[in-house]
Design a protein around this motif. Structure first.
Motif, PDB file in Angstrom:
ATOM      1  N   HIS A 218       0.877  -1.190   0.000  1.00 42.52           N
ATOM      2  CA  HIS A 218       0.000   0.000   0.000  1.00 42.52           C
ATOM      3  C   HIS A 218       0.910   1.236   0.000  1.00 42.52           C
ATOM      4  N   LYS A 251       7.917  -8.512  -7.609  1.00 37.76           N
ATOM      5  CA  LYS A 251       7.075  -7.387  -8.020  1.00 37.76           C
ATOM      6  C   LYS A 251       7.906  -6.106  -8.041  1.00 37.76           C
ATOM      7  N   VAL A 252       7.608  -5.237  -9.005  1.00 38.50           N
ATOM      8  CA  VAL A 252       8.284  -3.944  -9.069  1.00 38.50           C
ATOM      9  C   VAL A 252       7.401  -2.934  -8.331  1.00 38.50           C
ATOM     10  N   GLY A 254       5.472   0.239  -7.042  1.00 40.70           N
ATOM     11  CA  GLY A 254       5.010   1.416  -7.786  1.00 40.70           C
ATOM     12  C   GLY A 254       4.271   1.056  -9.065  1.00 40.70           C
ATOM     13  N   PHE A 255       4.047  -0.258  -9.293  1.00 42.98           N
ATOM     14  CA  PHE A 255       3.310  -0.687 -10.489  1.00 42.98           C
ATOM     15  C   PHE A 255       2.156  -1.598 -10.115  1.00 42.98           C
ATOM     16  N   ARG A 258      -5.151  -2.554  -7.893  1.00 42.26           N
ATOM     17  CA  ARG A 258      -6.340  -3.397  -7.833  1.00 42.26           C
ATOM     18  C   ARG A 258      -7.467  -2.847  -8.711  1.00 42.26           C
ATOM     19  N   ASN A 306       1.625   3.337 -10.628  1.00 40.27           N
ATOM     20  CA  ASN A 306       0.584   3.840  -9.722  1.00 40.27           C
ATOM     21  C   ASN A 306       1.091   5.107  -9.015  1.00 40.27           C
TER      22      ASN A 306
HETATM   23  N1  ACO Z   1       5.300  -6.036 -10.554  1.00 42.37           N
HETATM   24  C1  ACO Z   1       5.280  -7.208 -11.216  1.00 42.37           C
HETATM   25  N2  ACO Z   1       4.169  -7.961 -11.319  1.00 42.37           N
HETATM   26  C2  ACO Z   1       3.050  -7.502 -10.729  1.00 42.37           C
HETATM   27  C3  ACO Z   1       3.017  -6.294 -10.037  1.00 42.37           C
HETATM   28  C4  ACO Z   1       4.193  -5.543  -9.965  1.00 42.37           C
HETATM   29  N3  ACO Z   1       4.229  -4.388  -9.326  1.00 42.37           N
HETATM   30  N4  ACO Z   1       1.759  -6.075  -9.590  1.00 42.37           N
HETATM   31  C5  ACO Z   1       1.043  -7.128  -9.958  1.00 42.37           C
HETATM   32  N5  ACO Z   1       1.813  -8.005 -10.656  1.00 42.37           N
HETATM   33  C6  ACO Z   1       1.402  -9.266 -11.220  1.00 42.37           C
HETATM   34  C7  ACO Z   1       1.324 -10.308 -10.118  1.00 42.37           C
HETATM   35  O1  ACO Z   1       2.545 -10.974  -9.934  1.00 42.37           O
HETATM   36  C8  ACO Z   1       0.220 -11.203 -10.601  1.00 42.37           C
HETATM   37  O2  ACO Z   1       0.736 -12.013 -11.616  1.00 42.37           O
HETATM   38  P1  ACO Z   1       0.296 -13.566 -11.728  1.00 42.37           P
HETATM   39  O3  ACO Z   1      -1.191 -13.519 -11.983  1.00 42.37           O
HETATM   40  O4  ACO Z   1       1.113 -14.082 -12.859  1.00 42.37           O
HETATM   41  O5  ACO Z   1       0.609 -14.189 -10.397  1.00 42.37           O
HETATM   42  C9  ACO Z   1      -0.757 -10.236 -11.272  1.00 42.37           C
HETATM   43  O6  ACO Z   1       0.055  -9.120 -11.701  1.00 42.37           O
HETATM   44  C10 ACO Z   1      -1.859  -9.742 -10.358  1.00 42.37           C
HETATM   45  O7  ACO Z   1      -1.249  -9.202  -9.178  1.00 42.37           O
HETATM   46  P2  ACO Z   1      -1.902  -9.219  -7.740  1.00 42.37           P
HETATM   47  O8  ACO Z   1      -0.838  -8.951  -6.738  1.00 42.37           O
HETATM   48  O9  ACO Z   1      -2.753 -10.428  -7.546  1.00 42.37           O
HETATM   49  O10 ACO Z   1      -2.872  -7.955  -7.883  1.00 42.37           O
HETATM   50  P3  ACO Z   1      -3.630  -7.249  -6.691  1.00 42.37           P
HETATM   51  O11 ACO Z   1      -4.758  -6.538  -7.303  1.00 42.37           O
HETATM   52  O12 ACO Z   1      -3.886  -8.210  -5.591  1.00 42.37           O
HETATM   53  O13 ACO Z   1      -2.516  -6.243  -6.139  1.00 42.37           O
HETATM   54  C11 ACO Z   1      -1.096  -4.446  -5.897  1.00 42.37           C
HETATM   55  C12 ACO Z   1      -2.443  -4.900  -6.423  1.00 42.37           C
HETATM   56  C13 ACO Z   1      -0.943  -4.856  -4.430  1.00 42.37           C
HETATM   57  C14 ACO Z   1      -1.026  -2.927  -5.984  1.00 42.37           C
HETATM   58  C15 ACO Z   1       0.038  -5.074  -6.735  1.00 42.37           C
HETATM   59  O14 ACO Z   1      -0.052  -4.609  -8.071  1.00 42.37           O
HETATM   60  C16 ACO Z   1       1.412  -4.826  -6.156  1.00 42.37           C
HETATM   61  O15 ACO Z   1       1.846  -5.565  -5.269  1.00 42.37           O
HETATM   62  N6  ACO Z   1       2.124  -3.752  -6.652  1.00 42.37           N
HETATM   63  C17 ACO Z   1       3.426  -3.415  -6.090  1.00 42.37           C
HETATM   64  C18 ACO Z   1       3.259  -2.654  -4.779  1.00 42.37           C
HETATM   65  C19 ACO Z   1       2.687  -1.277  -4.981  1.00 42.37           C
HETATM   66  O16 ACO Z   1       3.098  -0.524  -5.856  1.00 42.37           O
HETATM   67  N7  ACO Z   1       1.719  -0.906  -4.126  1.00 42.37           N
HETATM   68  C20 ACO Z   1       1.092   0.424  -4.153  1.00 42.37           C
HETATM   69  C21 ACO Z   1      -0.280   0.343  -4.707  1.00 42.37           C
HETATM   70  S1  ACO Z   1      -1.034   1.943  -4.801  1.00 42.37           S
HETATM   71  C22 ACO Z   1      -1.398   2.278  -3.200  1.00 42.37           C
HETATM   72  O17 ACO Z   1      -1.676   1.444  -2.387  1.00 42.37           O
HETATM   73  C23 ACO Z   1      -1.365   3.679  -2.788  1.00 42.37           C
END
Ligand code: ACO
Length: 371
Positions: A218, A251-252, A254-255, A258, A306
């Motif tokens: 988050h 995971k990278v 900032g990308f 949901r 994001n």
């Molecule tokens: N880098 C690489 N792959 C990613 C990323 C990422 N940042 N985000 C999602 N994916 C991939 C996942 O590995 C998954 O792949 P798979 O289906 O092959 O396993 C798919 O995309 C779906 O990802 P989930 O984590 O299930 O998506 P969810 O909706 O649950 O999560 C979240 C959203 C938490 C923001 C996620 O994209 C993430 O962890 N991002 C990185 C952390 C981040 O930037 N958080 C800030 C969010 S904005 C905020 O809260 C203010």
């Protein structure tokens, strides 16, 4: 529907904020974020979120005054902050200090709507003081009395650095605060609403929200982004670094998001600000590295940046210490959290979902000596 993570579950009705993930639109009480980012101020947005409409001149002057005169912290709280271990992360300090503030708030035991507006005002005014004071205390510097002739963003930078900021820095932070102020039922806001729905007090609900925002999935992601960029260190090194992350299924930060399946409208402004601040510093390296990361993540994963991605370089270029990036997010989001708590109280029902039981059944108790 994927039940894990309550994806796509509508858990409340709200007039505060609408996130349209397919069109990439973010609306506060009917106003598009692009309009607000260009034309409004954080203080005006606070009024909009709490009262559901734009203030007239007198209303704006009143909220502005209240947000200025309520910035001070009780002496006992400052004294206690001096006792915290110096390595404590900013979000932990914020969480504990906000919890402590409830003990000194004159309205703690009063849950009337008017008292809750006063508490929301005090909290929003006090957050920047907590964050700036913590940075000064841990660096063995004297804390500075808030300046009432500056807006919230400029006063924060003044209390942090000891000098009144230039207009570009103050305006950049003000826009960042507008962009982060609310985002519908994100995890921390949901936590605040769940707490408020038990009719616990405002400080308890906001403390729950701070703890929730801190996580790296988050608000904590903005700190991870800058650590990654600084570790990579050079535009030429971006590609091998990110490719390795992909190979290792990491995971990278900032990308991805949901809700947004297209450009996050907040990222549009933060990207521009990151470039502008980089140009001002005469150093576009962070911006160029960020663009390269963005290009690679889009090409390989189809994911957009994001809000946390470009806010990282913006805050870094404003000279803010890295572990204060997420507390700055909180300094803004407290406006949205309190708006949601007020809305929850106004039409409350306990939030109590169910879990689908998947454990064993019909087990017989066996005494410990026979296990
Ligand atoms: N880098 C690489 N792959 C990613 C990323 C990422 N940042 N985000 C999602 N994916 C991939 C996942 O590995 C998954 O792949 P798979 O289906 O092959 O396993 C798919 O995309 C779906 O990802 P989930 O984590 O299930 O998506 P969810 O909706 O649950 O999560 C979240 C959203 C938490 C923001 C996620 O994209 C993430 O962890 N991002 C990185 C952390 C981040 O930037 N958080 C800030 C969010 S904005 C905020 O809260 C203010």
């Amino acid at each position: 529907m994927n039940k894990a993570g309550l994806e796509d579950v509508v858990a409340a009705t709200s007039t505060i904020c609408d996130v349209n993930g397919t069109q990439g639109r973010l609306i506060y009480q009917g106003y598009d974020i692009h309009d607000l980012a260009v034309n409004s101020t954080f203080e005006e947005v606070v009024y909009l979120l709490w009262f559901g409409r734009m203030p007239n001149k007198q209303e704006f002057e009143a909220i502005n005054r209240e947000l200025r005169v309520n910035r001070k912290l009780p002496a006992e709280v400052i004294k206690m902050m001096r006792e915290f271990p110096k390595q404590t992360p900013g979000m932990d300090v914020l969480r504990t200090t906000v919890s402590m503030l409830s003990m000194f708030d004159p309205d703690t035991l009063n849950n009337d709507p008017e008292a809750n507006i006063r508490k929301a005002t005090r909290l929003t005014a006090q957050f920047p003081t907590i964050v700036a004071y913590w940075d000064r205390i841990r660096n063995n510097k004297e804390v500075l009395a808030p300046k009432e002739d500056c807006n919230l963003a400029a006063n924060f930078l003044y209390m942090l650095n000891g000098t009144v900021p230039d207009d570009v820095s103050a305006k950049s932070l003000d826009i960042a605060l507008i962009l982060h102020a609310d985002h519908e039922l994100n995890a921390s806001t949901f936590a605040a609403r769940v707490a408020a729905a038990t009719l616990t007090d405002m400080h308890a609900a906001i403390t729950a929200a701070i703890g929730t925002l801190a996580g790296p999935l988050h608000g904590g992601a903005n700190q991870e982004v800058i650590k990654m960029l600084l570790k990579i260190g050079d535009v030429e090194k971006v590609e091998p670094y990110i490719k390795k992350m992909f190979e290792e299924h990491k995971k990278v930060s900032g990308f991805g998001h949901r809700v947004y399946k297209t450009e996050d409208p907040r990222a549009t402004h933060l990207r521009r600000m990151s470039e502008e601040l980089g140009k001002r510093e005469g150093d576009l390296k962070l911006f160029q590295m960020s663009r390269k990361v963005e290009e690679l993540v889009m090409a390989d994963k189809g994911l957009y940046a994001n809000v946390d991605f470009y806010s990282a370089s913006v805050y870094y270029l404003l000279g803010i210490p890295i572990d204060l990036f997420t507390p700055i997010f909180a300094m803004s989001r407290v406006a949205g959290w309190t708006a949601h708590v007020l809305e929850q109280y106004a039409n409350n029902r306990l939030i109590r979902p169910r879990a689908e039981y998947t454990g064993p059944s019909n087990l017989q108790y066996v005494g410990i000596e026979k296990r």
